[in-house]
Enzyme design. Sequence first.
Site, PDB file in Angstrom:
ATOM      1  N   GLU A 170      63.362 -51.387  -2.457  1.00  0.00           N
ATOM      2  CA  GLU A 170      64.309 -52.230  -1.707  1.00  0.00           C
ATOM      3  C   GLU A 170      64.693 -51.657  -0.340  1.00  0.00           C
ATOM      4  OE1 GLU A 170      67.652 -53.029  -4.290  1.00  0.00           O
ATOM      5  OE2 GLU A 170      66.389 -53.966  -5.807  1.00  0.00           O
ATOM      6  N   ASN A 216      58.422 -51.178  -4.062  1.00  0.00           N
ATOM      7  CA  ASN A 216      58.967 -52.193  -4.977  1.00  0.00           C
ATOM      8  C   ASN A 216      60.113 -52.948  -4.306  1.00  0.00           C
ATOM      9  OD1 ASN A 216      59.021 -53.228  -7.739  1.00  0.00           O
ATOM     10  ND2 ASN A 216      60.972 -52.137  -8.004  1.00  0.00           N
ATOM     11  N   HIS A 258      63.094 -61.117  -9.654  1.00  0.00           N
ATOM     12  CA  HIS A 258      64.412 -61.567 -10.137  1.00  0.00           C
ATOM     13  C   HIS A 258      64.641 -62.974  -9.605  1.00  0.00           C
ATOM     14  CE1 HIS A 258      65.557 -57.731 -11.800  1.00  0.00           C
ATOM     15  NE2 HIS A 258      65.265 -57.121 -10.674  1.00  0.00           N
ATOM     16  N   GLU A 289      60.079 -56.427 -12.521  1.00  0.00           N
ATOM     17  CA  GLU A 289      61.446 -56.558 -13.064  1.00  0.00           C
ATOM     18  C   GLU A 289      61.778 -58.022 -13.342  1.00  0.00           C
ATOM     19  OE1 GLU A 289      64.369 -54.647 -10.555  1.00  0.00           O
ATOM     20  OE2 GLU A 289      63.059 -52.951 -10.129  1.00  0.00           O
ATOM     21  N   ASP A 291      63.090 -61.413 -14.401  1.00  0.00           N
ATOM     22  CA  ASP A 291      64.045 -62.168 -15.213  1.00  0.00           C
ATOM     23  C   ASP A 291      64.430 -63.421 -14.430  1.00  0.00           C
ATOM     24  OD1 ASP A 291      65.840 -61.045 -13.357  1.00  0.00           O
ATOM     25  OD2 ASP A 291      66.926 -59.853 -14.835  1.00  0.00           O
TER      26      ASP A 291
HETATM   27  C1  XIL Z   1      69.932 -52.447 -12.495  1.00  0.00           C
HETATM   28  C2  XIL Z   1      70.163 -52.105 -13.958  1.00  0.00           C
HETATM   29  O1  XIL Z   1      69.557 -53.084 -14.747  1.00  0.00           O
HETATM   30  C3  XIL Z   1      71.644 -52.042 -14.249  1.00  0.00           C
HETATM   31  O2  XIL Z   1      71.870 -51.572 -15.588  1.00  0.00           O
HETATM   32  C4  XIL Z   1      72.351 -51.135 -13.265  1.00  0.00           C
HETATM   33  O3  XIL Z   1      73.731 -51.170 -13.475  1.00  0.00           O
HETATM   34  C5  XIL Z   1      72.036 -51.558 -11.835  1.00  0.00           C
HETATM   35  O4  XIL Z   1      70.640 -51.569 -11.655  1.00  0.00           O
HETATM   36  N1  XIL Z   1      66.598 -53.820  -8.854  1.00  0.00           N
HETATM   37  C6  XIL Z   1      66.203 -52.611  -9.353  1.00  0.00           C
HETATM   38  C7  XIL Z   1      66.777 -52.128 -10.630  1.00  0.00           C
HETATM   39  O5  XIL Z   1      65.275 -51.993  -8.800  1.00  0.00           O
HETATM   40  O6  XIL Z   1      66.841 -50.726 -10.696  1.00  0.00           O
HETATM   41  C8  XIL Z   1      68.132 -52.717 -10.917  1.00  0.00           C
HETATM   42  O7  XIL Z   1      68.552 -52.322 -12.217  1.00  0.00           O
HETATM   43  C9  XIL Z   1      68.075 -54.211 -10.776  1.00  0.00           C
HETATM   44  C10 XIL Z   1      67.678 -54.604  -9.373  1.00  0.00           C
END
Ligand code: XIL
Length: 397
Positions: A170, A216, A258, A289, A291
């Site tokens: 990020e 990422n 996401h 990641e 969802d």
């Molecule tokens: C999130 C976790 O799922 C949470 O438990 C934590 O509080 C915050 O981070 N992008 C990422 C992940 O790269 O590491 C993040 O994970 C979600 C967004």
Amino acid sequence: MKLRQWTTVGVVAVATIAALNTVPATASRPYDPTAQSLATLGLRHGLHVGTAVSIDALNDASDPQYRTLASSEFSSVTAENAMKWESLEPTRGTYNWAPADQLVDFAKRNRQSVRGHVLVWHNQLPGWLTSGVADGSISKQELRELLRKHITTVVKRYQGKIWQWDVVNEAVSDPWDTPSTLHYKGFWAQNLGPGYIADAFRWARAADPKALLFYNDYNIEAFGSGNPADDKTQFVYDMTKGLRAQGVPIDGVGSQGHLGTQYGNFDTLQVTAALKKFSGLGVATAFTEVDVRSQMTAGVQAGNSEEINPRLQASAANFSVLMKACLAVRSCLSYTVWGFSDRHSWVPGWFDDPPEGLATIYDENYQPKRAYQELKSDLIFAGPPYVLPRLAPKPRR
Ligand code: XIL
């Protein structure tokens, strides 16, 4: 008959009985792909289907189903938090390896690959580091050295055990940030300048010659205007191209995935086109990641199926879009969901105004949702020309 022949006959007899025992069962129960795990079905394509794993959930004795599903449905795992800097080095100089080690051991026991997450990110940094920089007790030069040491220490500890490392996470702003023109954002860019990205990949490579090194980010599932000033995918594409041109050892680009059902999102071909374009740079790709959250309106919370159904369907469709695109592009090595059950999703805790949820592929009671079934169908029904062995790049040196 000599003893040897008898032995042979005996072995054949035993083998025949064993075969006979299994034949009727097999005949009445032909191979049923729907009974296979996502892991097994994914591996037919050479694709790893993974999940983020919460160590707390893994250790919760009252929740054995979490462990069962985490080990049986997935062929890859990512530490949801255990490998972040604040978890690994909460006190300066003292590493707390136990939870991360536990995940790596869990993966080994279950023959799973590990995605390492994450070496350089502006969030979840230890307080001593951010406050030290803020109050000037840690100089810029020292900060750079601390980062080098951190990357080296962590990557060396898990050398040979991590398949893909998210080296930088990020780094790029969003159009809603200020200034709105896309730029390198956050703690590291502010303190070290954007050169930290190339440095981080080089340090990671020096510590592990074989792991695949990834950049990422989120909101890079598809191209937009093509203008890097407001198209994050284009910005990341240009960045990756530039890094490769400089010989920086970046092997892959991870698209977090996401998504939310309230947004327009993308269709399969748009996402396929983006993955293909990144592969054109010679890098691997992955969904890291995934969802797909929904707004938890009063109706949803009250159990109103007219409000819940379209959300579950839209969620399933979006999970499926990313999976189909991944299957269509050979550089796409893994598809990881960010938690597999609504019982343990980060979404309700993170997106609470308005409240969001329903983001994963199993409900709170570990019942598979439509999203799970769609992912499974995608893996089952992908046939030629989309049954394609994955092509991993050689780790770049
Ligand atoms: C999130 C976790 O799922 C949470 O438990 C934590 O509080 C915050 O981070 N992008 C990422 C992940 O790269 O590491 C993040 O994970 C979600 C967004």
